[in-house]
Write an enzyme that holds these catalytic residues in place. Structure first.
Site, mmCIF file in Angstrom:
data_model
loop_
_atom_site.group_PDB
_atom_site.id
_atom_site.type_symbol
_atom_site.label_atom_id
_atom_site.label_comp_id
_atom_site.label_asym_id
_atom_site.label_seq_id
_atom_site.Cartn_x
_atom_site.Cartn_y
_atom_site.Cartn_z
ATOM 1 C CB ALA A 73 3.923 -9.201 19.730
ATOM 2 N N GLY A 115 -1.743 3.374 5.723
ATOM 3 C CA GLY A 115 -1.675 2.311 4.890
ATOM 4 C C GLY A 115 -2.665 2.095 3.951
ATOM 5 C CB ILE A 163 -8.482 -10.261 3.547
ATOM 6 C CG1 ILE A 163 -8.733 -9.784 5.534
ATOM 7 C CG2 ILE A 163 -8.700 -9.070 3.462
ATOM 8 C CD1 ILE A 163 -10.580 -10.418 6.057
ATOM 9 C CB SER A 207 -0.476 2.697 -1.293
ATOM 10 O OG SER A 207 -0.047 2.297 -0.169
ATOM 11 N NE ARG A 208 0.897 -2.130 -1.609
ATOM 12 C CZ ARG A 208 1.552 -3.137 -0.247
ATOM 13 N NH1 ARG A 208 0.993 -3.120 -0.399
ATOM 14 N NH2 ARG A 208 2.461 -2.691 0.220
ATOM 15 C CE LYS A 268 -1.645 -6.009 12.662
ATOM 16 N NZ LYS A 268 -2.311 -4.663 12.155
ATOM 17 C CE1 TYR A 270 0.230 -8.426 10.976
ATOM 18 C CE2 TYR A 270 -0.931 -10.164 12.007
ATOM 19 C CZ TYR A 270 -0.649 -8.884 10.462
ATOM 20 O OH TYR A 270 -1.369 -8.873 10.056
#
Ligand code: NAP
Length: 246
Positions: A156, A11, A187, A13-14, A158, A154
């Site tokens: 769960a 991941g 962020i 690309s951004r 993480k 999310y």
């Protein structure tokens, strides 16, 4: 510092992944810039790295696919001969309240965020064992440490990343491989741009340092854990969150 090291950043690309890729490349690593759908942005990341004198290549792979993740790692080993650093950064959100969340939204987030990281670790571990060394850094989240309303899927995924990090760290330590997690707070990226202004204000009030973090804040922590200086650190969760989770 990371001269001649080969790094795969998922991941990239951004957002945070892009910054991690650029930071590792600046320190001398050859970086594989993995992306899923944003080919143009991945190529921009590679161009920026090359312009700064670094070495990078964009590589498409949906990390939620077990076999495709295997193909990605096989390609990297064939092309570069080794993998020294794996950063599992690819992640998505499908936020919603628990009582309204579909099974599909739950699975999609778990498939990318948790299983995606498992797939990459699973397919890189043999190579790192053969090398008798490696660094695996998994991007968790403050939501996985504290839990966050509207993000059961999310959170769960993480929190799962943290358990997986510790289990993998125990399994791989005897082979000289360290496995750590970095848990960012809020962020500034596309992911948090989606939040409404009122949510952003509410969140900021809960951050002891009273501001969202920058992608660089996370990238520096990852670069440290990838470095020789961090050789005696494994199974840890480094929170980069302005003090949210203390
Ligand atoms: P972002 O700007 O939305 O970027 C997400 C990245 O993940 C993109 O490069 C995207 O690639 C990639 N990706 C998504 N699904 C993928 C898949 N199936 N296979 C491969 N790549 C995939 O997100 P971000 O804010 O930089 O977040 C990066 C990581 O930090 C995530 O794990 C996120 O959960 C975590 N995090 C972020 C924050 C924050 O405040 N931003 C806080 C805590 C944790 P394409 O564009 O090519 O699809």
């Amino acid at each position: 510092m990371l001269k001649d090291k080969v790094a795969v950043v998922t991941g990239a690309s951004r957002g945070i992944g892009k910054e991690i890729a650029k930071t590792l490349a600046l320190q001398g690593a050859k970086v594989i810039v993995n992306f899923c759908g944003s080919e143009e942005k991945a190529r921009e990341t590679v161009e920026e790295i090359k312009e700064a004198g670094g070495v990078a290549e964009a590589l498409q792979c949906d990390v939620s696919d077990f076999d495709k993740a295997a193909e990605m790692m096989e390609y990297v080993v064939k092309q570069y001969g080794r993998v020294d650093i794996l950063v599992n950064n690819a992640g998505i959100t499908r936020d919603g309240l628990l009582m309204k969340m579909s099974g599909e939204d739950f699975d999609a987030v778990l498939d990318t965020n948790l299983k995606g990281a498992f797939h990459c670790i699973r397919h890189v571990a043999r190579q790192m064992v053969k090398q008798r060394g490696g660094r695996i850094i998994n991007i968790s989240s403050v939501s996985g440490v504290l839990g966050n309303a509207g993000q059961v899927n999310y959170s769960a995924s993480k929190a799962g990343i943290i358990g997986m990090t510790k289990a993998a760290a125990r399994e791989l330590a005897s082979r000289g491989i360290t496995v750590n997690a970095v848990a960012p707070g809020f962020i500034k990226t596309d992911m948090t741009d989606k939040l409404s202004d009122s949510v952003k204000e509410g969140v900021t009030a809960q951050i002891p340092l009273r501001t969202f973090g920058e992608t660089k804040d996370v990238a520096y922590a990852v670069a440290f854990l990838a470095s020789e200086e961090a050789r005696y650190i494994t199974g840890q969760v480094l929170c980069v969150d302005g003090g949210m989770a203390m």
